[in-house]
Design an enzyme around this catalytic site. Structure first.
Site, PDB file in Angstrom:
ATOM      1  N   TRP A 132       0.827  -1.210   0.000  1.00  0.00           N
ATOM      2  CA  TRP A 132       0.000   0.000   0.000  1.00  0.00           C
ATOM      3  C   TRP A 132       0.859   1.258   0.000  1.00  0.00           C
ATOM      4  O   TRP A 132       0.344   2.362   0.144  1.00  0.00           O
ATOM      5  CB  TRP A 132      -0.922   0.006   1.225  1.00  0.00           C
ATOM      6  CG  TRP A 132      -0.216   0.221   2.542  1.00  0.00           C
ATOM      7  CD1 TRP A 132       1.027  -0.188   2.900  1.00  0.00           C
ATOM      8  CD2 TRP A 132      -0.752   0.906   3.679  1.00  0.00           C
ATOM      9  NE1 TRP A 132       1.313   0.183   4.185  1.00  0.00           N
ATOM     10  CE2 TRP A 132       0.245   0.852   4.701  1.00  0.00           C
ATOM     11  CE3 TRP A 132      -1.956   1.547   3.961  1.00  0.00           C
ATOM     12  CZ2 TRP A 132       0.053   1.416   5.963  1.00  0.00           C
ATOM     13  CZ3 TRP A 132      -2.143   2.105   5.217  1.00  0.00           C
ATOM     14  CH2 TRP A 132      -1.155   2.037   6.201  1.00  0.00           C
ATOM     15  N   ASP A 133       2.191   1.092  -0.166  1.00  0.00           N
ATOM     16  CA  ASP A 133       3.095   2.231  -0.026  1.00  0.00           C
ATOM     17  C   ASP A 133       2.811   3.344  -1.024  1.00  0.00           C
ATOM     18  O   ASP A 133       3.220   4.490  -0.799  1.00  0.00           O
ATOM     19  CB  ASP A 133       4.544   1.757  -0.163  1.00  0.00           C
ATOM     20  CG  ASP A 133       4.930   0.797   0.947  1.00  0.00           C
ATOM     21  OD1 ASP A 133       5.736   1.168   1.800  1.00  0.00           O
ATOM     22  OD2 ASP A 133       4.406  -0.325   0.950  1.00  0.00           O
ATOM     23  N   GLU A 153      -0.617  -4.247  12.101  1.00  0.00           N
ATOM     24  CA  GLU A 153       0.055  -5.504  11.745  1.00  0.00           C
ATOM     25  C   GLU A 153       0.456  -6.362  12.943  1.00  0.00           C
ATOM     26  O   GLU A 153       0.614  -7.569  12.804  1.00  0.00           O
ATOM     27  CB  GLU A 153       1.290  -5.269  10.858  1.00  0.00           C
ATOM     28  CG  GLU A 153       0.955  -4.759   9.472  1.00  0.00           C
ATOM     29  CD  GLU A 153       2.164  -4.745   8.551  1.00  0.00           C
ATOM     30  OE1 GLU A 153       1.971  -5.029   7.362  1.00  0.00           O
ATOM     31  OE2 GLU A 153       3.278  -4.452   9.013  1.00  0.00           O
ATOM     32  N   LYS A 209       2.320  -1.638  16.344  1.00  0.00           N
ATOM     33  CA  LYS A 209       3.578  -1.534  15.602  1.00  0.00           C
ATOM     34  C   LYS A 209       3.753  -0.139  15.027  1.00  0.00           C
ATOM     35  O   LYS A 209       4.846   0.420  15.012  1.00  0.00           O
ATOM     36  CB  LYS A 209       3.587  -2.562  14.475  1.00  0.00           C
ATOM     37  CG  LYS A 209       4.807  -2.502  13.560  1.00  0.00           C
ATOM     38  CD  LYS A 209       4.698  -3.527  12.445  1.00  0.00           C
ATOM     39  CE  LYS A 209       5.878  -3.450  11.490  1.00  0.00           C
ATOM     40  NZ  LYS A 209       5.751  -4.417  10.369  1.00  0.00           N
ATOM     41  N   GLN A 210       2.667   0.443  14.519  1.00  0.00           N
ATOM     42  CA  GLN A 210       2.738   1.713  13.812  1.00  0.00           C
ATOM     43  C   GLN A 210       1.374   2.379  13.872  1.00  0.00           C
ATOM     44  O   GLN A 210       0.421   1.825  14.425  1.00  0.00           O
ATOM     45  CB  GLN A 210       3.147   1.490  12.360  1.00  0.00           C
ATOM     46  CG  GLN A 210       2.153   0.674  11.547  1.00  0.00           C
ATOM     47  CD  GLN A 210       2.737   0.141  10.268  1.00  0.00           C
ATOM     48  OE1 GLN A 210       3.459  -0.836  10.273  1.00  0.00           O
ATOM     49  NE2 GLN A 210       2.404   0.780   9.155  1.00  0.00           N
TER      50      GLN A 210
END
Length: 804
Positions: free
Chosen positions: A359-360, A498, A618-619
């Protein structure tokens, strides 16, 4: 300094050879042109534990089956192509046997310097070797991957003898005996992608051809070598298995340097307008200009790119931003607009994530939209070509519409690995990240953003509308109705975090009502409705007939877009339903025991525990909403869903997750900087610095050597371009809502807005200047929160920012 140092605003330098830092340097010194790229590896070396000379062409994939943990695992990789770099050399003195081949690892190395020139797109290396008799050999090497002609690359090597006269053996060629082995944790997987290797030679050119084992992609390279400044006493071609080498011996004296120019041409069977890759490569090598001419045209091509895309900011931040832009342009250049490729998460710089497309692009296209919209359109067309595969994936899961894969490669099927290795524990574990269905919303978001910025209604009404329709159709069908709550739920997903892929003790993976997933799904449904209504009537009828879309389905889209469930707990937005019931983690305890806990998931798994038990992310997950949507738009989305989100509620949510995020992704610091620039400005700069340092300092602990993080690099550029300015490019105006960031109070950049090329925006001392280049286009409307101005082509307008 292992991360290198910016010698000037246009150069990145490394003084001294450090084997432990070589992998990182190779990634950061990669040269490319959007068609292919080559890591900044030493031409004197082969792949080993220190060096990895990888070359990758955009979109060149191959599939292999491996036997792992008692299972057959299939992976599609971006293929490491034959190594075109090899240039080896050794000294012959008098009648003695030749000395050893010299490399940076040789004991004879006494000096080393490497310089990456960002303006010119060149890599220069200078080495000095002692000869043991009081003399030394200086080697100066210049490398380019041509930005004008996407198939060309070249190396110029200059040899100088000091204090001795003798002979120099040079071995210069092509090496097809390569594998995909650049990521240590993948080395248990099959990695030999090339087969049917053949080599040959013409008078001053050697060539190599091969093909991939499964995709049967044909690859050809030709290398022309020319020597000047010294007499050639030996010249022969050596064929050694998958390698072909031109072996030369030249006379070297202290009074005259010897120059070796190696010009390489790469073609594959994916290329248009060729009959045969080998013939095209050999012909290209014969016709290629000499090195000086190549360098001139290469510099000119880079100059054109910098004019369109350069960002100006003071100090170290500005230098790192320019390095980031350099690597974005080497992966996604105007040449990319001619290719069927997506956005590889790790660039064309290494083999991490197998070269897959995630998805970057969500972090990359917003920047490209305002500089190279033709590249954005091509990257979205990659997604459109794979729409049928996404529709098949949804149908196989019993859903309508399109379910795009979390990891994509050549043909659009799901490429996410079924197992992943925890290098800390050595165990192979199930991988459930393919449940990140929000990738479809990212694609829809990019379609909308591109069309808004470019004014490309033709794309919106054709390919864009088709993608929006099928992605919206998937979300409407995936939502199940809860009559008791009078809400719709989306179950069994994984969000951007994630870390969390299941509930504690659950037999099946997946989470319910991930807020980011649900809110972005509601946004997609609303934008798809807007698009269907805006279509010209003939096109609307055509599309509705082709997809069997009717008013009943549109009514469901509208209903679901207003009734998707968003969970809350303790007065803040929940990451997913049940997040607030998870245990709190002893953050201080884990930091004291492990230091760096960015990869908390690996630490806990190695202890026999799972991050699924804890409120630890995680983010950015919920906070991603603040990255995608301006505050007013986000509040409007929640209002449409029937929830009230005011500034205090959003601030409380930001604070809550700041304390519970490990930042195990390079994207996390970027998103937090973006959100905090408007929610808690005092902390924004710290996260921005972390985002800037992510790759140059390798903050993730060795991951940059496996390939740069393209999304994070492009995202830092976009943070300056849109995050700090509040820039929104819509069909009617450039809208701006700047936020002052004291540590970056002065910056500027150019954007392309519809028919205007090079609209210049500068922020300085609390003032904003908008300058529109002269043209025959209409004036631009510029709107701030408290005023609007019109800037005509050829004019500039200074605006005092609010609060100044």
């Amino acid at each position: 300094m292992t991360s290198g140092r910016p010698a000037t605003e246009w150069a990145w330098e490394y003084a001294g050879y450090q084997p432990a830092a070589e992998s990182l340097r190779e990634s950061l010194c990669t040269l490319g042109n959007g068609y292919f790229a080559t890591r900044g590896a030493a031409p004197e070396t082969v792949a080993d534990d220190t060096h990895y000379p990888g070359t990758y062409a955009a979109g060149c994939y191959n599939r292999l089956v491996s036997h792992v943990a008692g299972r057959q695992v299939e992976n599609e990789d971006m293929v490491n192509l034959p190594n075109w770099l090899p240039v080896r050399y050794r000294v012959r003195r008098d009648d003695a046997p030749p000395g050893p081949w010299l490399t940076p690892d040789s004991p004879a190395l006494t000096a080393f310097h490497q310089r990456l020139d960002l303006r010119q797109g060149t890599l220069t290396r200078r080495l000095r070797f002692a000869d043991g008799h009081g003399g030394h050999l200086d080697v100066e090497q210049h490398r380019l991957v041509h930005m004008g002609d996407p198939h060309l690359a070249a190396i110029r090597t200059v040899f100088r003898a000091h204090g001795w006269t003798g002979a120099l053996d040079i071995a210069c060629g092509l090496d097809g005996g390569v594998t995909n082995s650049g990521v240590a944790r993948y080395r248990q997987l099959a990695g030999r992608h090339l087969t049917h290797l053949h080599t040959g030679a013409d008078p001053d050119t050697v060539w190599l051809r091969c093909r991939t084992t499964e995709s049967e992609l044909r690859i050809a390279m030709a290398a022309r070598t020319r020597v000047s400044g010294g007499g050639v006493t030996r010249d022969r071609v050596e064929h050694e298995g998958p390698r072909v080498t031109r072996a030369l011996t030249v006379t070297l004296t202290p009074t005259r340097a010897v120059t070796l120019d190696k010009t390489v041409v790469l073609h594959t069977s994916r290329d248009p307008a060729i009959s045969d890759p080998l013939q095209a490569a050999v012909d290209g090598a014969r016709r290629a200009p000499r090195y000086v001419s190549l360098l001139g045209s290469h510099r000119a091509a880079w100059e054109h790119l910098w004019r369109r895309a350069d960002v100006h900011a003071p100090g170290d931040a500005g230098r790192v931003l320019r390095l980031h832009l350099f690597h974005v342009l080497q992966t996604l250049s105007p040449h990319t607009a001619e290719l069927d490729v997506g956005v590889p998460a790790r660039g064309l710089h290494g083999e991490a994530y197998h070269g897959h497309v995630f998805w970057d692009e969500l972090f990359v296209l917003p920047y490209l939209n305002l500089h190279f919209p033709e590249v954005s359109r091509a990257l979205l067309t990659y997604r459109h070509r794979r729409l049928p595969a996404a529709c098949r994936a949804a149908a196989e899961a019993g859903r309508a519409g399109a379910r795009y894969p979390w990891q994509s490669g050549s043909d659009g099927r799901e490429e996410t690995q079924t197992l992943h290795l925890n290098p800390r524990s050595g165990r192979w574990l199930p991988d459930h990240s393919c449940r990140q269905y929000h990738v479809g919303s990212a694609i829809a978001y990019n379609v909308w953003q591109y069309c808004q910025a470019s004014g490309d209604t033709e794309f919106l009404y054709t390919k864009g509308a088709e993608m929006l329709l099928h992605i919206a159709r998937f979300w409407a069908d995936a939502a199940s109705y809860d009559a008791q709550r009078e809400r719709y739920h989306v179950r069994g997903v994984v969000g951007p975090d994630e870390y969390h892929d299941a509930y504690p003790g659950a037999a099946e993976p997946g989470l319910d009502d991930n807020t980011y997933t649900n809110v972005t799904a509601a946004w997609v449904l609303a934008r798809a409705l807007d698009t269907m209504r805006a279509l010209p009537e003939p096109r609307r009828r055509e599309l509705f007939e082709h997809t069997a879309l009717d008013s009943t389905e549109l009514e469901r889209w509208d209903e679901v877009s207003r009734r998707l469930h968003v969970p809350f707990h303790q007065g803040v937005i929940s990451q997913f339903d049940g997040y607030g019931a998870l245990a709190e983690l002893d953050w201080d305890g884990y930091r004291s025991r492990y230091g760096d806990i960015r990869r908390l998931d690996r630490i806990l798994e190695s202890e026999g525990d799972s991050v699924n038990h804890y409120q630890a992310s995680k983010q950015a997950d919920v906070l991603m909403l603040g990255y995608l949507f301006a505050p007013a738009e986000l509040a409007g989305l929640f209002d449409r869903l029937g929830y009230h989100l005011d500034d205090a509620g959003w601030q409380a949510t930001v604070d809550y997750y700041l304390r519970r995020t490990s930042h195990g992704s390079t994207l996390s610091g970027l998103v937090h900087a973006w959100v905090l620039a408007r929610a808690r400005r005092g902390d924004a700069w710290r996260y921005f610095q972390e985002a800037l340092a992510g790759d140059v300092a390798d903050l993730q602990g060795g991951t940059t050597g496996e390939g740069i993080h393209l999304g994070a690099m492009a995202g830092t550029l976009d943070l300056v371009q849109r995050g700090l300015t509040g820039l929104e490019a819509r069909e009617d105006a450039l809208r701006l809502d700047p936020v002052p960031l004291p540590e970056l109070s002065e910056y500027g950049f150019c954007v392309r807005f519809h028919d205007h090329w090079g609209v210049d925006l500068r922020v300085r001392s609390g003032r904003l200047c908008v300058s529109v280049p002269a043209s025959g286009a209409a004036p631009i409307a510029v709107r701030l929160a408290d005023r609007a101005v019109t800037v005509a082509p050829g004019d500039a307008h200074w605006l005092d920012l609010p609060g100044h």
